[in-house]
Design an enzyme around this catalytic site. Structure first.
Site, PDB file in Angstrom:
ATOM      1  N   ASP A   1       0.760  -1.083  -0.089  1.00 29.65           N
ATOM      2  CA  ASP A   1      -0.006   0.107   0.007  1.00 29.65           C
ATOM      3  C   ASP A   1       0.955   1.068   0.089  1.00 29.65           C
ATOM      4  O   ASP A   1       0.282   2.824   0.260  1.00 29.65           O
ATOM      5  CB  ASP A   1      -1.434   0.123   1.248  1.00 29.65           C
ATOM      6  CG  ASP A   1      -2.143  -0.743   0.895  1.00 29.65           C
ATOM      7  OD1 ASP A   1      -2.670  -0.781  -0.814  1.00 29.65           O
ATOM      8  OD2 ASP A   1      -2.384  -1.456   1.706  1.00 29.65           O
TER       9      ASP A   1
ATOM     10  N   ASP B   1      -7.562  -3.389  -5.303  1.00 33.77           N
ATOM     11  CA  ASP B   1      -6.910  -2.221  -4.168  1.00 33.77           C
ATOM     12  C   ASP B   1      -6.465  -1.395  -4.455  1.00 33.77           C
ATOM     13  O   ASP B   1      -5.308  -0.673  -4.886  1.00 33.77           O
ATOM     14  CB  ASP B   1      -6.794  -2.614  -3.050  1.00 33.77           C
ATOM     15  CG  ASP B   1      -8.084  -3.313  -2.231  1.00 33.77           C
ATOM     16  OD1 ASP B   1      -8.292  -4.619  -2.521  1.00 33.77           O
ATOM     17  OD2 ASP B   1      -8.276  -3.292  -0.951  1.00 33.77           O
TER      18      ASP B   1
END
Ligand code: GLY
Length: 379
Positions: A92, A152
């Site tokens: 991320d 994501d």
């Protein structure tokens, strides 16, 4: 609603954020609120970049120096985080470093921000798996039980495109392109719903199976995952120009829109279209931003359709979820879900259910910004 109403909603969000600066500059906000109030947090997890990103959006809207100062203080924290390897063993890096440091660099040319974001891009590249051609989301690199990508991650890729632009080195972009191609080939089901995660064989790289981490069940469409798919396909088109991305954008977006309840606030998983299950307001904000990101590249009829849908989502968020009173919440957008347990998916503990979350707040502000200004995106 009219432009004036979107501008008023953005004014309100900026005023609420201004109240938060004392509590959340040296400290960040927790990923989700507790009883609608964020607690102070260290710079950890995947979510702190959204706090900084909100300050950049607020600064762009108001030109109030206090927002710029707070954001730059947090940029220093992001350099410290990446230089010291604090909670960065996951994919991320884009969520963390794009709205904070890439935004800082694009808006102000800040060199600390550039350095931090390039280090984060390098870190993200270490997760690229040649066998399978994807960025491994979580866990020990190469471990069979984590040999997978997640939808994501499409939002992490702009960090790599930016790093190639800034350094002139093609490797970052090549990795982003490979990961995009693998995601496009495996994540969208025939009915245009999406898998949250997809496993590959760690020895051969062959695609194995879709599964969920945060959705209701493996075969359902987790609302936020579908929303990451909407925005992810818009970004993929922006960076690649591949018309297949427009096709997939249409498919995943139309599926998302077809599963909205009457009030337009999605349930946390698109399995649900009515009843008492919690909503995920953040999914609405993310999907609407993705639609507006794609609008400039569509023919008029389609552009009008997706702009109207994005406006309808914004109207619903303003009417049903937006905070207007700091006594109610120190967030911006109520009624999100971080993670929810289900009878078919015991993995996640319930967390941040019917609460604010930092990404919901950030994308709500981005949505209002997109609706009121000719915005140069951070992604
Ligand atoms: N990217 C993690 C989430 O959406 O919860």
């Amino acid at each position: 609603m009219k432009q004036a109403a979107y501008r008023a909603a953005l004014d309100t969000a900026c005023a609420l954020l201004r109240n938060n600066l004392a509590a959340f500059t040296e400290n960040f906000q927790s990923s989700n609120s507790e009883h609608n109030f964020y607690l102070p947090s260290e710079n950890v997890e995947w979510t702190t970049g959204f706090c900084t990103g909100e300050y950049w959006l607020a600064w762009e809207h108001t030109r109030d120096d206090a927002f710029e100062q707070a954001a730059l203080t947090q940029v220093n924290s992001f350099l410290h985080r990446i230089e010291n390897g604090i909670d960065v063993d996951h994919h991320d890096m884009g969520f963390l470093y794009v709205p904070s440091c890439v935004a800082a660099y694009k808006l102000t040319g800040n060199e600390t921000a550039q350095k931090a974001a390039l280090l984060a891009a390098d870190r993200l590249c270490t997760r690229f798996q040649e066998k399978g051609q994807f960025l491994q989301a979580w866990g020990t690199l190469g471990a069979k039980d984590n040999y997978r990508l997640i939808i994501d991650c499409l939002l992490n890729l702009p960090l790599l495109y930016w790093a190639s632009e800034v350094t002139g080195q093609p490797r970052y972009r090549e990795i982003a392109l490979a990961h995009t191609a693998t995601s496009m080939a495996n994540l969208v089901r025939p009915d245009h719903s999406t898998y949250h995660t997809f496993f590959f064989d760690s020895e051969t790289g062959a695609p194995l199976r879709g599964s969920t981490q945060q959705g209701y069940r493996d075969g359902s469409a987790w609302a936020r995952g579908q929303a990451w798919g909407v925005y992810g396909m818009a970004l993929a088109y922006f960076y690649t120009g591949n018309t297949k991305c427009i096709e997939l954008f249409r498919e995943v977006t139309d599926y998302f829109l077809s599963r909205l309840p009457e009030d337009y606030i999605p349930y946390w998983d698109l399995t649900f279209v009515d009843g008492d299950e919690p909503r995920d307001s953040s999914a609405a904000a993310i999907a609407a931003c993705g639609m507006l990101a794609m609008v400039p590249y569509l023919e008029k009829t389609e552009a009008d359709k997706y702009r109207a849908a994005a406006e309808k989502l914004a109207d619903a968020l303003i009417s049903h979820c937006a905070v207007t009173d700091p006594a109610v919440s120190n967030g911006l957008l109520l009624h999100g879900v971080y993670a929810k347990n289900s009878p078919y998916n015991p993995i996640p503990a319930d967390r941040g259910v019917d609460e604010c979350n930092t990404w919901g707040d950030y994308f709500y502000m981005e949505l209002l910004t997109r609706l009121t200004a000719d915005w140069q995106m951070y992604w």
